[in-house]
Design a protein around this motif. Structure first.
Motif, PDB file in Angstrom:
ATOM      1  N   LYS A 172       0.841  -1.186   0.000  1.00  0.00           N
ATOM      2  CA  LYS A 172       0.000   0.000   0.000  1.00  0.00           C
ATOM      3  C   LYS A 172       0.879   1.240   0.000  1.00  0.00           C
ATOM      4  O   LYS A 172       1.890   1.311   0.684  1.00  0.00           O
ATOM      5  CB  LYS A 172      -0.908  -0.013   1.230  1.00  0.00           C
ATOM      6  N   ALA A 173       0.501   2.240  -0.799  1.00  0.00           N
ATOM      7  CA  ALA A 173       1.293   3.469  -0.895  1.00  0.00           C
ATOM      8  C   ALA A 173       1.331   4.169   0.459  1.00  0.00           C
ATOM      9  O   ALA A 173       0.339   4.184   1.201  1.00  0.00           O
ATOM     10  CB  ALA A 173       0.684   4.392  -1.936  1.00  0.00           C
ATOM     11  N   GLU A 212      -4.127   9.470  -0.231  1.00  0.00           N
ATOM     12  CA  GLU A 212      -4.086   8.016  -0.043  1.00  0.00           C
ATOM     13  C   GLU A 212      -3.188   7.337  -1.066  1.00  0.00           C
ATOM     14  O   GLU A 212      -2.662   6.248  -0.818  1.00  0.00           O
ATOM     15  CB  GLU A 212      -5.501   7.456  -0.100  1.00  0.00           C
ATOM     16  N   ALA A 213      -2.995   7.970  -2.220  1.00  0.00           N
ATOM     17  CA  ALA A 213      -2.108   7.432  -3.252  1.00  0.00           C
ATOM     18  C   ALA A 213      -0.648   7.825  -3.027  1.00  0.00           C
ATOM     19  O   ALA A 213       0.212   7.484  -3.839  1.00  0.00           O
ATOM     20  CB  ALA A 213      -2.562   7.900  -4.627  1.00  0.00           C
TER      21      ALA A 213
END
Length: 218
Positions: free
Chosen positions: A4-5, A93-94
């Protein structure tokens, strides 16, 4: 599996009219990309998404006699809710860094303070519309009245939008409201002297956010 980033970072540039937020947002984004190798999204309020940009037009060029304080606050909150949901949160979130020209503290200073709505009302709208999202750092740019007038004259000439064209007393109240917000939340704000050349102000901003860059360094 793809990891996950890592969560990105959210910086809002705040201040009254003519404090140089747009210029400093551009310089900050360039520095984050070129000097730190970060992926950066720049945006603005009201605006940043199709829906929010449509509301921006309504706010800055209002129909008829314009909006009363309550309607104005609701429109800003609606634009922000769309902006947060469709641009800001997905970018963070990215793993993106988001640099935004104004965020909720502008509503607190303009509609809440100078407009008389009160801070509780603005914060309640923000809690409902945007889940109370706060920037990781709000950079408050301050300039004196003479510098603000000179910059606004150079920027707008004899034309201003519905908010920028309000009275000197209103804009003084906005500046006082911003300072009160920053004084009450020293961990959430950094206050930066906006006078001088763009390069001088940019250097002050980079110094002010250095702790944030150290904390989030990969």
């Amino acid at each position: 599996m793809t990891s996950k980033a890592q969560r990105g970072c959210f910086i809002a540039l705040e201040g009254g009219e003519g404090t140089g937020k747009s210029t400093q947002g551009r310089l900050l984004a360039e520095a984050l990309r070129e000097d730190f190798g970060l992926s950066v999204t720049t945006t603005r309020e009201p605006g940043g998404t199709g829906g929010a940009e449509a509301i921006r037009e309504l706010l800055l060029n209002p129909p008829g006699k314009g909006w009363n304080a309550q309607s104005e606050a609701l429109l800003f909150a609606a634009a922000r809710a769309d902006h947060v949901a469709h641009l800001i949160v997905p970018a963070i979130e990215a793993g993106e860094w988001v640099v935004c020209d104004r965020f909720v503290d502008s509503s607190r200073a303009y509609q809440g303070g100078a407009g008389g709505m009160g801070d509780d009302a603005i914060r309640a709208l923000h809690a409902f519309g945007s889940n109370g999202l706060r920037p990781d750092c709000a950079v408050l740019l301050e300039v004196d009245d003479a510098a603000r007038h000179e910059r606004l004259t150079a920027r707008d000439g004899d034309t201003s939008d519905a908010i920028g064209g309000r009275s000197k007393e209103y804009h003084k109240a906005v500046a006082e409201s911003f300072r009160a917000l920053a004084d009450a939340d020293p961990r959430g704000f950094v206050v930066v002297d906006g006078s001088g050349t763009p390069e001088e102000v940019h250097a002050r901003i980079m110094e002010a956010i250095a702790p944030l860059l150290r904390r989030t360094k990969r």
